[in-house]
Motif scaffolding. Sequence first.
Motif, PDB file in Angstrom:
ATOM      1  N   LEU A 461       0.834  -1.157  -0.082  1.00 51.20           N
ATOM      2  CA  LEU A 461       0.084  -0.012  -0.034  1.00 51.20           C
ATOM      3  C   LEU A 461       0.736   1.235   0.013  1.00 51.20           C
ATOM      4  O   LEU A 461       0.569   2.332  -0.683  1.00 51.20           O
ATOM      5  N   ASP A 462       1.963   1.118   0.726  1.00 44.59           N
ATOM      6  CA  ASP A 462       2.659   2.543   0.801  1.00 44.59           C
ATOM      7  C   ASP A 462       3.486   2.564  -0.492  1.00 44.59           C
ATOM      8  O   ASP A 462       3.743   3.649  -1.309  1.00 44.59           O
ATOM      9  N   ILE A 463       3.680   1.514  -1.379  1.00 45.76           N
ATOM     10  CA  ILE A 463       4.236   1.590  -2.964  1.00 45.76           C
ATOM     11  C   ILE A 463       3.166   2.333  -3.525  1.00 45.76           C
ATOM     12  O   ILE A 463       3.643   3.108  -4.584  1.00 45.76           O
ATOM     13  N   MET A 464       2.175   1.742  -3.595  1.00 49.69           N
ATOM     14  CA  MET A 464       1.001   2.189  -4.426  1.00 49.69           C
ATOM     15  C   MET A 464       0.504   3.640  -4.255  1.00 49.69           C
ATOM     16  O   MET A 464       0.297   4.043  -5.200  1.00 49.69           O
ATOM     17  N   HIS A 465       0.797   4.077  -2.872  1.00 54.75           N
ATOM     18  CA  HIS A 465       0.495   5.472  -2.829  1.00 54.75           C
ATOM     19  C   HIS A 465       1.587   6.520  -3.321  1.00 54.75           C
ATOM     20  O   HIS A 465       1.277   7.532  -3.368  1.00 54.75           O
ATOM     21  N   ALA A 466       2.590   5.721  -3.694  1.00 58.46           N
ATOM     22  CA  ALA A 466       3.659   6.697  -4.130  1.00 58.46           C
ATOM     23  C   ALA A 466       3.847   6.553  -5.814  1.00 58.46           C
ATOM     24  O   ALA A 466       4.482   7.368  -6.444  1.00 58.46           O
ATOM     25  N   VAL A 467       2.846   5.875  -6.236  1.00 60.49           N
ATOM     26  CA  VAL A 467       3.262   5.535  -7.778  1.00 60.49           C
ATOM     27  C   VAL A 467       1.967   5.837  -8.713  1.00 60.49           C
ATOM     28  O   VAL A 467       0.740   5.748  -7.989  1.00 60.49           O
ATOM     29  N   GLU A 468       1.888   5.885  -9.814  1.00 54.86           N
ATOM     30  CA  GLU A 468       0.563   6.208 -10.830  1.00 54.86           C
ATOM     31  C   GLU A 468       0.404   4.924 -11.274  1.00 54.86           C
ATOM     32  O   GLU A 468       1.247   4.299 -11.563  1.00 54.86           O
ATOM     33  N   PRO A 469      -1.068   4.872 -11.509  1.00 51.53           N
ATOM     34  CA  PRO A 469      -1.990   5.819 -11.461  1.00 51.53           C
ATOM     35  C   PRO A 469      -2.611   5.798 -10.288  1.00 51.53           C
ATOM     36  O   PRO A 469      -3.535   6.635 -10.002  1.00 51.53           O
ATOM     37  N   PHE A 470      -1.967   4.977  -9.156  1.00 52.35           N
ATOM     38  CA  PHE A 470      -2.886   4.942  -7.992  1.00 52.35           C
ATOM     39  C   PHE A 470      -2.614   6.163  -6.949  1.00 52.35           C
ATOM     40  O   PHE A 470      -3.707   6.605  -6.417  1.00 52.35           O
ATOM     41  N   LYS A 471      -1.485   7.045  -7.045  1.00 52.28           N
ATOM     42  CA  LYS A 471      -1.335   8.109  -6.218  1.00 52.28           C
ATOM     43  C   LYS A 471      -2.156   9.027  -6.424  1.00 52.28           C
ATOM     44  O   LYS A 471      -2.917   9.709  -5.637  1.00 52.28           O
ATOM     45  N   SER A 472      -2.783   9.407  -7.742  1.00 55.08           N
ATOM     46  CA  SER A 472      -3.852  10.541  -8.087  1.00 55.08           C
ATOM     47  C   SER A 472      -5.162  10.083  -7.895  1.00 55.08           C
ATOM     48  O   SER A 472      -6.000  10.893  -7.865  1.00 55.08           O
ATOM     49  N   ARG A 473      -5.435   8.768  -7.656  1.00 62.82           N
ATOM     50  CA  ARG A 473      -6.674   8.282  -7.575  1.00 62.82           C
ATOM     51  C   ARG A 473      -6.708   7.485  -6.159  1.00 62.82           C
ATOM     52  O   ARG A 473      -7.585   6.205  -6.154  1.00 62.82           O
ATOM     53  N   TRP A 474      -6.332   8.071  -5.108  1.00 60.19           N
ATOM     54  CA  TRP A 474      -5.825   7.112  -3.999  1.00 60.19           C
ATOM     55  C   TRP A 474      -7.417   6.677  -3.608  1.00 60.19           C
ATOM     56  O   TRP A 474      -7.348   5.642  -3.045  1.00 60.19           O
ATOM     57  N   SER A 475      -8.035   7.580  -3.280  1.00 62.33           N
ATOM     58  CA  SER A 475      -9.567   6.968  -2.708  1.00 62.33           C
ATOM     59  C   SER A 475     -10.144   6.092  -3.489  1.00 62.33           C
ATOM     60  O   SER A 475     -10.775   4.944  -2.911  1.00 62.33           O
ATOM     61  N   GLU A 476     -10.002   5.821  -4.778  1.00 57.17           N
ATOM     62  CA  GLU A 476     -10.700   4.902  -5.441  1.00 57.17           C
ATOM     63  C   GLU A 476      -9.881   3.736  -5.216  1.00 57.17           C
ATOM     64  O   GLU A 476     -10.547   2.497  -5.290  1.00 57.17           O
ATOM     65  N   THR A 477      -8.491   3.757  -5.082  1.00 55.22           N
ATOM     66  CA  THR A 477      -7.726   2.779  -4.785  1.00 55.22           C
ATOM     67  C   THR A 477      -7.849   1.853  -3.454  1.00 55.22           C
ATOM     68  O   THR A 477      -8.104   0.769  -3.708  1.00 55.22           O
ATOM     69  N   VAL A 478      -8.282   2.749  -2.616  1.00 47.79           N
ATOM     70  CA  VAL A 478      -8.459   2.068  -1.340  1.00 47.79           C
ATOM     71  C   VAL A 478      -9.875   1.330  -1.185  1.00 47.79           C
ATOM     72  O   VAL A 478     -10.141   0.459  -0.721  1.00 47.79           O
ATOM     73  N   THR A 479     -10.707   1.916  -1.913  1.00 47.55           N
ATOM     74  CA  THR A 479     -12.007   1.515  -2.180  1.00 47.55           C
ATOM     75  C   THR A 479     -12.115   0.218  -2.956  1.00 47.55           C
ATOM     76  O   THR A 479     -12.945  -0.700  -2.617  1.00 47.55           O
TER      77      THR A 479
END
Length: 486
Positions: A461-479
């Motif tokens: 999750l830390d990695i995903m929070h730092a890379v695209e496309p997940f970083k700019s759509r983080w709310s959708e990622t955790v959902t």
Amino acid sequence: MSEEEEIELDPEPGILIESLRDVGYSFNSAVADIIDNSITANSGNVSVFALPFGDGGFKVAIIDDGDGLDRDELLKAMRLGSSNPRLAREAGDLGRFGLGLKTASFSQCRRLTVVSRRDGDTSAFTWDLDTVVRSNKWTVIERQDVSNLFGVDALGEHGTLVLWEKVDRLTGENGAGRVDYERVISEAQDHLALVFHRFLGNEPGTPHITLRVNGRVVEPLDPFNIENPATRADSEELVCPGVKLRSYTLPHVSKYADKQEYERYGLPGGYLRNQGVYLYRAKRLIIHGTWFGLAKKTALTQLTRVRIDIDTDQDEVWKIDVKKTSAQMPEAVRKRVKQLIEVIGAPSRRVYRRRTANLTSRESYPVWNRSEKDEHVVYSINEEHPVLAAFRNELDDGQAKKFDSLMAFIGSMLPMEALVYDISNNSDNTSTEKMGSEDFADTVRTFFARMRQTSDDEEVLDIMHAVEPFKSRWSETVTALGIEER
């Protein structure tokens, strides 16, 4: 005169017996069906000898030390349809139709001989399909002298020998076909190790057998790897009378001693292909690696395997076929498995708290690689990206080769001149197309599942929070992952 008249129509023996050869057994499932009879007969030791002979032929002998049969019992067992599938069976009886011995054998050979011994008395009968076709009669041959039969020397004071001769389905007519015997035997060993793993191990309440193939002891292959302390097992539940369910999550690759051990528990085809339900009838594996049409096989659930145990009185409800290789899941069980699928695969139901400290090493996981060759800058698709790698692993060898060619083609067609022009002249209005919500959620789950094979949930999750496309759509990622963040 009666308006209705019953007319008896006996089947043509020669035609019907040839048709029975095409029920759909493989060599592996046919051997397993014979071993079912050995277990039902209270055998403690079963030996399979499968050997080629100099004349191009191939013989298979399956020998057990079970109760054995007297002459009348053996003659009845040689009859097609020797038991009623609707009658109640004992808990450990692995048969059902009274066809398995014959149809499994006929599917592989044209000459079946069964020798059985009880209390020192020996009985033997042979079905020769060429004789049946020639005479067009349902006739078996009673054997008076069995001393020269292949495998009979291994038969003890009690037990049964099933001998296949004229094994034409492997070798072709008159042994004309080319067969990789080592591969055939190796695949059979792996199949038996999986199908009968609960009998080959030391599971409480399950009869133990020792199985040998060409003298080599077959070790159990437990698809749930319960000996590994990293395997997570949920509690067993009674779904409905006669049906028990338990789900397992297998360890990721870092929890294995080596790559070979990891691949062994992936089973042929790998983890992605072998996820899903493992259905057991009386402790014997019937079908495995399927969600019964309830869900697609995805990378996120590739470590999930669900064991379902059914009693022998469930045969008709589950529509178990004569080969014991297919079944249909009843509605009550489908509902429970569907509920289970909806909750498995999420990283953790605990709350994820993002760490403020930077990771000591962080990869950007680009989809495009930038490299320099001979003073030129070259862009190419990064085929090691977790999403692409996970998709490629789902493909067979032929499909994977086509996928590599497609990636090479797309990578070579990057519109460099148009990009340079648009970015130079109108950079504010130049962008990539945004992924739709459903496609994005699938990508999130695939990336997470691939990465968690080598890292724990919070690291991924830390990695995903730092890379695209997940970083700019983080709310959708955790959902998409079914977690909360605080």
